[in-house]
Scaffold this motif. Structure first.
Motif, PDB file in Angstrom:
ATOM      1  N   GLU A   1      10.628   2.524  13.647  1.00 27.62           N
ATOM      2  CA  GLU A   1       9.423   1.968  14.256  1.00 27.62           C
ATOM      3  C   GLU A   1       8.800   0.857  13.423  1.00 27.62           C
ATOM      4  N   HIS A   2       9.156   0.793  12.146  1.00 31.72           N
ATOM      5  CA  HIS A   2       8.688  -0.285  11.247  1.00 31.72           C
ATOM      6  C   HIS A   2       7.167  -0.431  11.274  1.00 31.72           C
ATOM      7  N   ASN A   3       6.470   0.691  11.277  1.00 31.42           N
ATOM      8  CA  ASN A   3       5.006   0.660  11.266  1.00 31.42           C
ATOM      9  C   ASN A   3       4.493   0.614   9.834  1.00 31.42           C
ATOM     10  N   GLN A   4       4.621  -0.578   9.220  1.00 31.17           N
ATOM     11  CA  GLN A   4       4.229  -0.719   7.820  1.00 31.17           C
ATOM     12  C   GLN A   4       2.739  -0.489   7.600  1.00 31.17           C
ATOM     13  N   TRP A   5       1.936  -0.666   8.645  1.00 35.70           N
ATOM     14  CA  TRP A   5       0.494  -0.523   8.461  1.00 35.70           C
ATOM     15  C   TRP A   5       0.100   0.886   8.064  1.00 35.70           C
ATOM     16  N   LEU A   6       0.890   1.868   8.453  1.00 35.24           N
ATOM     17  CA  LEU A   6       0.577   3.241   8.061  1.00 35.24           C
ATOM     18  C   LEU A   6       0.709   3.418   6.554  1.00 35.24           C
ATOM     19  N   ALA A   7       1.768   2.865   5.977  1.00 29.38           N
ATOM     20  CA  ALA A   7       1.930   2.925   4.523  1.00 29.38           C
ATOM     21  C   ALA A   7       0.797   2.187   3.831  1.00 29.38           C
ATOM     22  N   LYS A   8       0.436   1.034   4.382  1.00 28.03           N
ATOM     23  CA  LYS A   8      -0.647   0.247   3.777  1.00 28.03           C
ATOM     24  C   LYS A   8      -1.937   1.043   3.717  1.00 28.03           C
ATOM     25  N   GLN A   9      -2.277   1.743   4.799  1.00 31.38           N
ATOM     26  CA  GLN A   9      -3.538   2.474   4.826  1.00 31.38           C
ATOM     27  C   GLN A   9      -3.551   3.645   3.858  1.00 31.38           C
ATOM     28  N   VAL A  10      -2.460   4.394   3.780  1.00 34.15           N
ATOM     29  CA  VAL A  10      -2.482   5.547   2.876  1.00 34.15           C
ATOM     30  C   VAL A  10      -2.416   5.100   1.417  1.00 34.15           C
ATOM     31  N   LEU A  11      -1.661   4.031   1.125  1.00 36.62           N
ATOM     32  CA  LEU A  11      -1.624   3.520  -0.240  1.00 36.62           C
ATOM     33  C   LEU A  11      -2.986   2.958  -0.639  1.00 36.62           C
ATOM     34  N   ASP A  12      -3.651   2.256   0.270  1.00 36.75           N
ATOM     35  CA  ASP A  12      -4.973   1.716  -0.035  1.00 36.75           C
ATOM     36  C   ASP A  12      -6.002   2.819  -0.236  1.00 36.75           C
ATOM     37  N   SER A  13      -5.721   4.019   0.275  1.00 38.12           N
ATOM     38  CA  SER A  13      -6.618   5.151   0.053  1.00 38.12           C
ATOM     39  C   SER A  13      -6.418   5.774  -1.324  1.00 38.12           C
ATOM     40  N   GLY A  14      -5.269   5.504  -1.963  1.00 32.21           N
ATOM     41  CA  GLY A  14      -5.061   5.970  -3.327  1.00 32.21           C
ATOM     42  C   GLY A  14      -3.884   6.887  -3.542  1.00 32.21           C
ATOM     43  N   VAL A  15      -3.068   7.160  -2.509  1.00 32.67           N
ATOM     44  CA  VAL A  15      -1.913   8.030  -2.735  1.00 32.67           C
ATOM     45  C   VAL A  15      -0.885   7.312  -3.611  1.00 32.67           C
ATOM     46  N   TYR A  16       0.006   8.101  -4.182  1.00 38.14           N
ATOM     47  CA  TYR A  16       0.997   7.589  -5.130  1.00 38.14           C
ATOM     48  C   TYR A  16       2.402   7.524  -4.529  1.00 38.14           C
ATOM     49  N   GLY A  17       2.507   7.667  -3.221  1.00 46.02           N
ATOM     50  CA  GLY A  17       3.829   7.590  -2.628  1.00 46.02           C
ATOM     51  C   GLY A  17       3.803   7.901  -1.152  1.00 46.02           C
ATOM     52  N   VAL A  18       4.888   7.512  -0.480  1.00 50.70           N
ATOM     53  CA  VAL A  18       4.999   7.666   0.960  1.00 50.70           C
ATOM     54  C   VAL A  18       6.355   8.271   1.296  1.00 50.70           C
ATOM     55  N   ILE A  19       6.340   9.298   2.150  1.00 48.11           N
ATOM     56  CA  ILE A  19       7.573   9.850   2.711  1.00 48.11           C
ATOM     57  C   ILE A  19       7.749   9.278   4.109  1.00 48.11           C
ATOM     58  N   TRP A  20       8.932   8.685   4.343  1.00 44.91           N
ATOM     59  CA  TRP A  20       9.252   8.021   5.602  1.00 44.91           C
ATOM     60  C   TRP A  20      10.231   8.879   6.385  1.00 44.91           C
ATOM     61  N   PRO A  21       9.853   9.382   7.572  1.00 44.52           N
ATOM     62  CA  PRO A  21      10.791  10.170   8.388  1.00 44.52           C
ATOM     63  C   PRO A  21      11.871   9.287   9.013  1.00 44.52           C
ATOM     64  N   HIS A  22      13.004   9.903   9.285  1.00 42.52           N
ATOM     65  CA  HIS A  22      14.077   9.291  10.079  1.00 42.52           C
ATOM     66  C   HIS A  22      14.415   7.865   9.628  1.00 42.52           C
ATOM     67  N   VAL A  23      14.794   7.718   8.389  1.00 40.08           N
ATOM     68  CA  VAL A  23      15.304   6.430   7.919  1.00 40.08           C
ATOM     69  C   VAL A  23      16.824   6.509   7.965  1.00 40.08           C
TER      70      VAL A  23
END
Length: 288
Positions: free
Chosen positions: A93-115
Motif C-alpha cells: 500500500e506504500h502508506n509512508q504517512w503512517l510511519a511518519k506520524q508514529v516516528l514523529d510521535s517518538g517511537v523508535y521503530g516501525v513494523i511493516w506487515p506483508h512486505v
C-alpha cells in the motif's frame, strides 16, 4: 569534546551485542503501556494493524511509559522498554504517512506487515529516513520522511541536531536508533526474501507472520503442518545466510528453548499470558 550518547534503542542494543531481543505486542492503551514498561522486555510494539490506528492514544501511551526515577537512576535517556509500532498498511500500500506520524510521535521503530517485494521493502526503509543529498554517505534507500522532529526529539530527550544524527535506520547507519522490521507473510515473500535482503540495506529484523503465512499456504493457524513448518525454516535459513535477525511472534513456555536453539533473535512472548516465557527466555539466553 562532546561525549557520545549511549545507545537509546534497547532492542538494537541487544541485537548488536549478539543477544536475542525480547518484545511484545500490546494494544495502544495506557494500562497495557504501563504493564509493558514495568516488565523486562527490550521493546513493546503497540499493535495498530488490527487495533484502531489512534495517534492520540499512542502518544498517551508513550508519555505514560516515561519514568523520571528510572531515567535519573540509570543516568541514561534510554527508556527501560523501547516503544515501537506495527502500522496498519501492508507493504504494497506504500502508506509512508503512517510511519511518519508514529516516528514523529517518538517511537523508535516501525513494523511493516506483508512486505513481499524488493520495491515494498525499499519503500518501508525509505519512509523511516530523512532525505539527504544523493552524494551523502549511506544515501540508498533515499529518505522520504517529512521534516517535523520537534515532538520526537523532545520525547527522546535530544536537541534537534542530536535527533537528526540518531534518527536513521539501523544497521544501515551504525548510530541509528530506528528499527525497521518487515513481516514475511506470503509464499512470494519467501521467494523474494533473498533479493530483498541483498538489495535493500536498512532492514533490522524479518518477523515471520505465522498466521497470514499459514493462510496463504492453505493451512490456517496449523503451525505444525509440514508445509507451514518448512516455510518458517526457509525464512529462518535465508535470514541467517544474510545475517539479519529473524523474529518469531508466538513465543510461549513450550517453544522458547527450541526457538532460541534454532537461532531466532527476535522473540515475542505475550505480555499477558507469557511472563513465564519471557523470564525463561531471558534465563536461557544468559540475560536473567
Amino acid at each position: 569534546m562532546a561525549t557520545a550518547l549511549p545507545r537509546l534503542n534497547g532492542a538494537i542494543r541487544a541485537l548488536e551485542s549478539g543477544l536475542p531481543a525480547f518484545a511484545a505486542f500490546a494494544p495502544p492503551e495506557i494500562g497495557a503501556a504501563l504493564t509493558a514498561a514495568g516488565a523486562p522486555y527490550d521493546a513493546v510494539v503497540f499493535e495498530m494493524e488490527h487495533n484502531p490506528y489512534d495517534i492520540t492514544a499512542l502518544r498517551h501511551c508513550l508519555h505514560s511509559m516515561l519514568d523520571r526515577r528510572q531515567i535519573a537512576t540509570s543516568g541514561s535517556l534510554a527508556p527501560a522498554v523501547t516503544p515501537l509500532v506495527r502500522i496498519p498498511a501492508n507493504g504494497g500500500e506504500h502508506n509512508q504517512w503512517l510511519a511518519k506520524q508514529v516516528l514523529d510521535s517518538g517511537v523508535y521503530g516501525v513494523i511493516w506487515p506483508h512486505v513481499s517485494t524488493v520495491d515494498e521493502a525499499r519503500s518501508a526503509v525509505a519512509a523511516c529516513r530523512y532525505p539527504r543529498p544523493a552524494d551523502a554517505v549511506r544515501y540508498d534507500p533515499p529518505g522520504q520522511r517529512g521534516d517535523a522532529p520537534m515532538a520526537a526529539a523532545r520525547y527522546w530527550g535530544l536537541t534537534g541536531p542530536e535527533y537528526y544524527a540518531r534518527a536513521d535506520v539501523w544497521p544501515l547507519d551504525p548510530a541509528g536508533e530506528i528499527l525497521v522490521v518487515i513481516m514475511c507473510e506470503e509464499k512470494r515473500a519467501i521467494t523474494n526474501l533473498p533479493a530483498i535482503l541483498e538489495q535493500v540495506p536498512g532492514i533490522g529484523v524479518v518477523l515471520i507472520g505465522e498466521g497470514d503465512l499459514s493462510q496463504d499456504l492453505g493451512h490456517p493457524r496449523q503451525y505444525d503442518h509440514p508445509a507451514v513448518a518448512s516455510a518458517i525454516d526457509d525464512i529462518l535459513a535465508i535470514c541467517k545466510a544474510h545475517n539479519v535477525p529473524c523474529g518469531h511472534p508466538h513465543v510461549n513456555t513450550q517453544n522458547i528453548q527450541g526457538l532460541l536453539e534454532r537461532g531466532f533473535r527476535w522473540l515475542m512472548p505475550s505480555p499477558v499470558a507469557s511472563f513465564t516465557a519471557l523470564e525463561n527466555g531471558r534465563r536461557l539466553a544468559g540475560r536473567a
